[in-house]
Design an enzyme around this catalytic site. Structure first.
Site, PDB file in Angstrom:
ATOM      1  N   PHE A  37       0.853  -1.182   0.000  1.00 29.09           N
ATOM      2  CA  PHE A  37       0.000   0.000   0.000  1.00 29.09           C
ATOM      3  C   PHE A  37       0.894   1.238   0.000  1.00 29.09           C
ATOM      4  CE2 PHE A  37      -4.704   0.415   0.925  1.00 29.09           C
ATOM      5  CZ  PHE A  37      -5.068  -0.704   0.200  1.00 29.09           C
ATOM      6  N   GLN A  44      -8.472  14.149   3.761  1.00 26.78           N
ATOM      7  CA  GLN A  44      -7.780  13.372   2.725  1.00 26.78           C
ATOM      8  C   GLN A  44      -8.565  13.309   1.417  1.00 26.78           C
ATOM      9  OE1 GLN A  44      -6.894   8.880   3.123  1.00 26.78           O
ATOM     10  NE2 GLN A  44      -4.910   9.907   3.134  1.00 26.78           N
ATOM     11  N   HIS A  80      -8.539  11.086  -1.860  1.00 27.88           N
ATOM     12  CA  HIS A  80      -7.997   9.812  -2.344  1.00 27.88           C
ATOM     13  C   HIS A  80      -7.679   9.961  -3.827  1.00 27.88           C
ATOM     14  CE1 HIS A  80      -7.693   5.592  -3.405  1.00 27.88           C
ATOM     15  NE2 HIS A  80      -7.754   5.252  -2.123  1.00 27.88           N
ATOM     16  N   LEU A 127     -15.008   5.105  -5.081  1.00 30.72           N
ATOM     17  CA  LEU A 127     -13.596   4.780  -4.874  1.00 30.72           C
ATOM     18  C   LEU A 127     -13.152   3.563  -5.672  1.00 30.72           C
ATOM     19  CD1 LEU A 127     -11.128   5.409  -2.834  1.00 30.72           C
ATOM     20  CD2 LEU A 127     -11.879   3.333  -1.740  1.00 30.72           C
ATOM     21  N   GLU A 168      -6.978   1.583  -3.382  1.00 31.24           N
ATOM     22  CA  GLU A 168      -5.522   1.662  -3.534  1.00 31.24           C
ATOM     23  C   GLU A 168      -4.927   0.271  -3.771  1.00 31.24           C
ATOM     24  OE1 GLU A 168      -3.701   4.580  -0.982  1.00 31.24           O
ATOM     25  OE2 GLU A 168      -2.122   3.185  -0.455  1.00 31.24           O
ATOM     26  N   ARG A 224      -0.791   9.247  -0.151  1.00 23.23           N
ATOM     27  CA  ARG A 224      -1.968   9.723  -0.903  1.00 23.23           C
ATOM     28  C   ARG A 224      -1.935  11.218  -1.191  1.00 23.23           C
ATOM     29  NH1 ARG A 224      -6.717   6.114   1.997  1.00 23.23           N
ATOM     30  NH2 ARG A 224      -6.099   4.190   0.933  1.00 23.23           N
ATOM     31  N   HIS A 249     -12.289  11.800   0.786  1.00 23.09           N
ATOM     32  CA  HIS A 249     -12.303  10.412   1.252  1.00 23.09           C
ATOM     33  C   HIS A 249     -12.314  10.240   2.764  1.00 23.09           C
ATOM     34  CE1 HIS A 249     -11.591   6.139   1.122  1.00 23.09           C
ATOM     35  NE2 HIS A 249     -10.422   6.238   1.709  1.00 23.09           N
ATOM     36  N   ARG A 278      -3.193  10.273   6.203  1.00 26.75           N
ATOM     37  CA  ARG A 278      -3.285   8.872   6.632  1.00 26.75           C
ATOM     38  C   ARG A 278      -2.723   7.955   5.560  1.00 26.75           C
ATOM     39  NH1 ARG A 278      -7.001   4.662   5.540  1.00 26.75           N
ATOM     40  NH2 ARG A 278      -8.580   5.996   4.568  1.00 26.75           N
TER      41      ARG A 278
END
Ligand SMILES: Cc1cc2nc3c(=O)[nH]c(=O)nc-3n(C[C@H](O)[C@H](O)[C@H](O)COP(=O)(O)OP(=O)(O)OC[C@H]3O[C@@H](n4cnc5c(N)ncnc54)[C@H](O)[C@@H]3O)c2cc1C
Length: 562
Positions: A113, A229, A231, A241, A244, A275, A340, A375
């Protein structure tokens, strides 16, 4: 009147984990949710959950990646706790029944990730949240003797006694409109984020910032609210979404010229930079004319072997087909950054205690702060579980040392009156939906990937105007059975409070760090801004701003490159 040691508001992953921990510690528990627990938004989590479980990995490496990902705004004591406790939590989940992916040798499988220096994301195809939520709910059933579930009950307000302690909440049974006081020695907010303050967003319609606003209104501090955030991979228009996990499995990002543009922005990590970095890179490509005419760039999942995509990314194959008419196993799909996740929330310590005695918070509603300015993907599910459990344990312990408080039941009459006033509104005001859409569009225009002083001032003006309009917004349903109009009117009030807190904090932070990029202050400025911004209520005025220090244990701030 329901009366319990521990009242938990929210039955997503944080709330259910807290309930289990409190029940296991011997407390009587009530858990309230405005939707059926397994419809909580945690169900949407796709890509996975982080833990340094592999013997070649270490919790220190996970913690450093998290600190760096946070742009050094995360509190390192809390990050250390989260990363140290992650492996045991993951094994606990596995033993409880979560069918994590296993590789060909039978070992638990991982995927990479963003912002991580090792592949440490454990997953169940691309339905990880769904799998976790159902297993926790199953576990909760075992504790039915001590855990009372109030499903489809809506908390309107938190209750305080004369000494300022939180002593429970007022809730409305959605089925018949009945109001009830819930009395509790400890109360845990686990009511999720506030994505609906933006449009579009990856978050469902139920994610309306209720807990943040409720805590704020009784004097709890909010922290890091400017850190919202975006995304990197959301569908244009509807904001849905694409996990990821796709980039974790090897998908590329391409501009309209077919260039793999992340080579210029993050030459080492490429698509798997953190991100905030990837979203800014995409938005720069789009703003500088290298995007597609629909304001997007492309995610090329064809780089992932088709068989692997069909096995590990089934949901996004369906999303591509159903919502964009694209077979992602055969052609790139257009995406762009989209709202997000809230890094900020109700300020807590690492046991979930807020600044109001008796009130705890855990999960996305809370800010511990383990995510700081940004994050890392797959750290949120971990945050909900680690700090949900810790809040549940601490709240149960506190309840053991406290007598049942006297609850100010007269507040119910006030709330009933305010609901009657909503139902009795004259027709003709602006529609709730129109106000909410203007709010979402304004936040998405001015408080997004790039921000500046002028845009933030405009956003603040709009939010203040909408706050004046909202109390007169027209509703159609005047009944008491599942009256979603009344609920939407109350939720709009929460969203406006949260939006104002975000805007005020973003105006205050005159630097660029993590998700807050100010084009008028483009540098990170540790000398002046390595500190949290706390937001608290200030009567009818704009919220009050104060600061608190960032806890640094072993990682001094450095330049952040990927
Ligand atoms: C599409 C998507 C994919 C994601 N994928 C990942 C991922 O792969 N990995 C990762 O780590 N993170 C991921 N995240 C983030 C993560 O899923 C969330 O941050 C997390 O699940 C939030 O959990 P929670 O328990 O705090 O809140 P939620 O799951 O949102 O639960 C909130 C609960 O509060 C209740 N509630 C709210 N208000 C009230 C009220 N007024 N009265 C009564 N009840 C109320 C709701 O009914 C619900 O039960 C993803 C997020 C999205 C949107």
């Amino acid at each position: 009147m329901p009366s319990h040691d521990v009242l938990i508001i929210g039955a997503g992953l944080a709330g259910q984990r807290a309930a289990l921990a409190a029940a296991q510690a011997g407390a009587s528990v009530s858990i309230v949710s405005k939707v059926h627990p397994v419809r909580s938004h945690s169900v949407a989590a796709a890509g996975g959950i982080n833990a340094a479980l592999n013997p070649e990995d270490s919790w220190e490496s996970h913690a450093f990646d998290t600190v760096k990902g946070s742009d050094y705004l995360g509190d390192q004591d809390a990050i250390e706790i989260m990363c140290r406790e992650a492996p045991d939590e993951l094994l606990w989940l596995e033993h409880a029944g979560v069918t994590f992916h296993r590789d060909g040798t039978g070992h638990l499988g991982t995927r990479a990730f963003g912002g991580a220096s090792a592949a440490r994301t454990y997953y169940v195809a691309d339905i990880t949240g769904h799998a976790l939520l159902h297993v926790l709910y199953e576990q909760l059933m075992k504790h039915h003797a001590t855990v009372d579930r109030y499903e489809e009950w809506f908390t309107t307000d938190l209750l305080q006694d004369d000494d300022g302690r939180c002593v429970g909440a007022i809730c409305r049974n959605l089925r018949d409109g009945r109001m009830e006081v819930f009395n509790a020695k400890s109360t845990i907010l686990a009511s999720g984020g506030a994505g609906q303050a933006y449009e579009p967003t990856t978050n469902g319609l139920i994610v309306t910032g209720d807990g943040m606003a409720q805590a704020f209104r009784i004097g709890a501090k909010l922290m890091d609210m400017e850190m919202v955030q975006y995304h990197p991979t959301c569908l244009a228009g509807n904001g849905i979404l694409i996990t990821e996990g796709a980039r974790g499995e090897g998908a590329w990002l391409l501009n309209a010229n077919g260039e793999r543009f992340m080579e210029r922005y993050a030459p080492n990590k490429l698509e798997l930079a953190s991100r905030d970095v990837v979203s800014r890179a995409e938005q720069t490509e789009i703003n500088e004319g290298r995007g597609f005419p629909d304001g997007t760039v492309a995610l090329d999942v064809t780089k992932v072997p088709r068989r692997r995509t069909l096995e590990a990314l089934r949901e996004i194959v369906n999303i591509g087909r159903d919502f964009a008419g694209v077979d992602i196993t055969r052609e790139p799909i257009h995406i762009r950054p989209g709202n997000h996740y809230m890094m900020g929330g109700v300020k807590t310590d690492s046991d979930g205690r807020t600044t109001v005695p008796g009130l705890y918070a855990a999960g996305e509603v809370a800010c511990v702060s383990v995510h700081g300015g940004n994050r890392l993907g797959a750290n949120s599910l971990l945050d909900t579980l680690i700090f949900g459990r810790r809040a549940g344990q601490h709240a149960a312990r506190r309840a053991g040392e406290t007598t049942m408080p006297a609850t100010p039941t007269s507040r119910v009459a006030d709330v009933e009156r305010s609901i009657a006033a909503i139902i009795g509104r004259e027709p003709g005001g602006r529609r709730l939906g129109a106000i909410k859409r203007e709010l979402g569009a304004t936040m998405n225009q001015h408080v997004a990937v790039f921000r500046d002083g002028d845009g933030l001032a405009k956003a603040h003006e709009v939010v203040r105007r909408l706050k004046e309009q909202a109390p007169n917004a027209a509703i159609d349903d005047r009944g008491s059975v599942f009256n979603q109009d009344v609920i939407a009117a109350i939720e709009l009030g929460y969203l406006l409070d949260v939006a104002e807190a975000i805007v005020v904090a973003a105006q205050e932070r005159k630097e660029s760090r993590g998700a807050q990029f100010r084009t008028d202050f483009p540098q990170r400025n540790d000398a002046e801004w390595l500190k949290h911004i706390d937001i608290s209520v200030n009567g009818a005025e704009a919220p009050r701003v104060s600061y608190s220090p960032v806890t640094i244990t072993r990682w001094q701030p450095e330049e952040r490159t990927y």
